[in-house]
Motif scaffolding. Sequence first.
Motif, PDB file in Angstrom:
ATOM      1  N   UNK A 220       0.780  -1.247   0.407  1.00 41.13           N
ATOM      2  CA  UNK A 220       0.334   0.001  -0.166  1.00 41.13           C
ATOM      3  C   UNK A 220       0.702   1.238  -0.138  1.00 41.13           C
ATOM      4  N   UNK A 221       2.117   1.198  -0.703  1.00 44.30           N
ATOM      5  CA  UNK A 221       2.818   2.849  -0.539  1.00 44.30           C
ATOM      6  C   UNK A 221       2.976   3.280  -2.095  1.00 44.30           C
ATOM      7  N   UNK A 222       2.614   4.407  -2.725  1.00 44.31           N
ATOM      8  CA  UNK A 222       2.068   5.106  -3.356  1.00 44.31           C
ATOM      9  C   UNK A 222       3.389   5.328  -4.317  1.00 44.31           C
ATOM     10  N   UNK A 223       3.706   5.427  -5.185  1.00 44.12           N
ATOM     11  CA  UNK A 223       4.954   5.654  -6.313  1.00 44.12           C
ATOM     12  C   UNK A 223       4.716   7.269  -6.543  1.00 44.12           C
ATOM     13  N   UNK A 224       6.035   8.114  -6.162  1.00 43.29           N
ATOM     14  CA  UNK A 224       6.008   9.508  -6.885  1.00 43.29           C
ATOM     15  C   UNK A 224       5.698   9.494  -8.597  1.00 43.29           C
ATOM     16  N   UNK A 225       7.542   9.320  -8.548  1.00 45.50           N
ATOM     17  CA  UNK A 225       7.935   9.892  -9.351  1.00 45.50           C
ATOM     18  C   UNK A 225       8.594   8.308  -9.912  1.00 45.50           C
ATOM     19  N   UNK A 226       8.975   8.012 -11.329  1.00 44.81           N
ATOM     20  CA  UNK A 226       9.752   7.240 -12.183  1.00 44.81           C
ATOM     21  C   UNK A 226       9.994   6.969 -13.446  1.00 44.81           C
ATOM     22  N   UNK A 227      11.270   7.332 -13.097  1.00 45.19           N
ATOM     23  CA  UNK A 227      12.013   6.796 -14.366  1.00 45.19           C
ATOM     24  C   UNK A 227      12.520   5.392 -15.312  1.00 45.19           C
ATOM     25  N   UNK A 228      12.870   4.908 -16.005  1.00 46.19           N
ATOM     26  CA  UNK A 228      13.199   3.692 -16.173  1.00 46.19           C
ATOM     27  C   UNK A 228      14.224   3.908 -17.499  1.00 46.19           C
ATOM     28  N   UNK A 229      14.892   2.836 -17.360  1.00 41.77           N
ATOM     29  CA  UNK A 229      16.266   2.304 -18.748  1.00 41.77           C
ATOM     30  C   UNK A 229      16.226   1.013 -19.111  1.00 41.77           C
ATOM     31  N   UNK A 230      16.992   0.418 -19.257  1.00 44.03           N
ATOM     32  CA  UNK A 230      17.049  -0.986 -20.379  1.00 44.03           C
ATOM     33  C   UNK A 230      16.904  -1.870 -19.214  1.00 44.03           C
TER      34      UNK A 230
END
Length: 328
Positions: A220-230
């Motif tokens: 039950x923990x929400x995510x604020x920001x997300x960035x991805x790479x390969x």
Amino acid sequence: SFGELLSTSILSAKFKSLNISHQWKDSRELIKTELNAGKNVVIDNLTTSNIWEYFNADQHKLYIMPGFIASDMAGRTTTLGRGGSDYTACLIGAAIQAEEIQIWTDIDGMHNNDPRIVEGTRPVRHLHFEESAELAYFGAKILHPTCILPAKLAGVPVRLLNTMDPTAEGTRIDNNLTRPGEIKAIAAKDNITAIKIKSGRMLLAYGFLRKVFEIFESYHTSIDMICTSEVGVSVSIDDDKRLDEIVAELQKIGTITVDRNMCIICVVGDLNWENVGFEARAMEAMKDIPVRMVSYGGSNYNISFLVREEDKVRALRALSASIFDTKD
């Protein structure tokens, strides 16, 4: 709940002593909630129907109602959480299609930055609902992000007004973009934790992000920001109560790095892709400040930078000097 009931009852008694015609109404009879993931969630259709029927049947011109409280289907008192009184106002205003919902506070609307940190700040006189939601979530103290959602969906404008200066214009929030391409404000959100998940299993694979998100969902923990790479995913959270358990689960699928005491700096305005040049100005302003993550493109209304809390003041001043020509 007793404070809300007592304060409105006292106000109602005062109005009666002054012969001011009005009606006190227990909001628990109109606003209904149910439990969802351990939280009281408003039953929208039923609540809207209750409010609409009551106000259409009653003929008073002035009503006093407790904010913040509701009841479940068994009649037990429930509360609406942070920003619950504003939420109550917006639920009622949206249901009856009010001309305007007014929220009074001791701050003169929303500012384009924190006046305690940046000189030359000024109130923002107009915001789109999406812009106000971004500001509320990323640091503005006046509104909770979810409280004005009913007004947004119903198209009813909200005005923030100052109890210390009743003649001030305040901030109007609606669904109109009066000045396309304008950057409105900058906000900051402290106490952020950044988590980086690095795994060779991501490469040319599918389903990896689902596994990551399911771990956060299970706690039950929400995510604020997300960035991805390969080969990696970086996320930020503002609730670290279950961090140890989350990290233990994530370590089963990759190498984990955790950075605490971080801060999200959010620049809010009309950032549609036709608004060229703004990105370069924002990046140039941040050139001397270590940036952990950048989030851009997920919304047409904000670009966010994740920096260390110790760099927060420098970042706010640098961005303000570049965007609003305030004193750096």
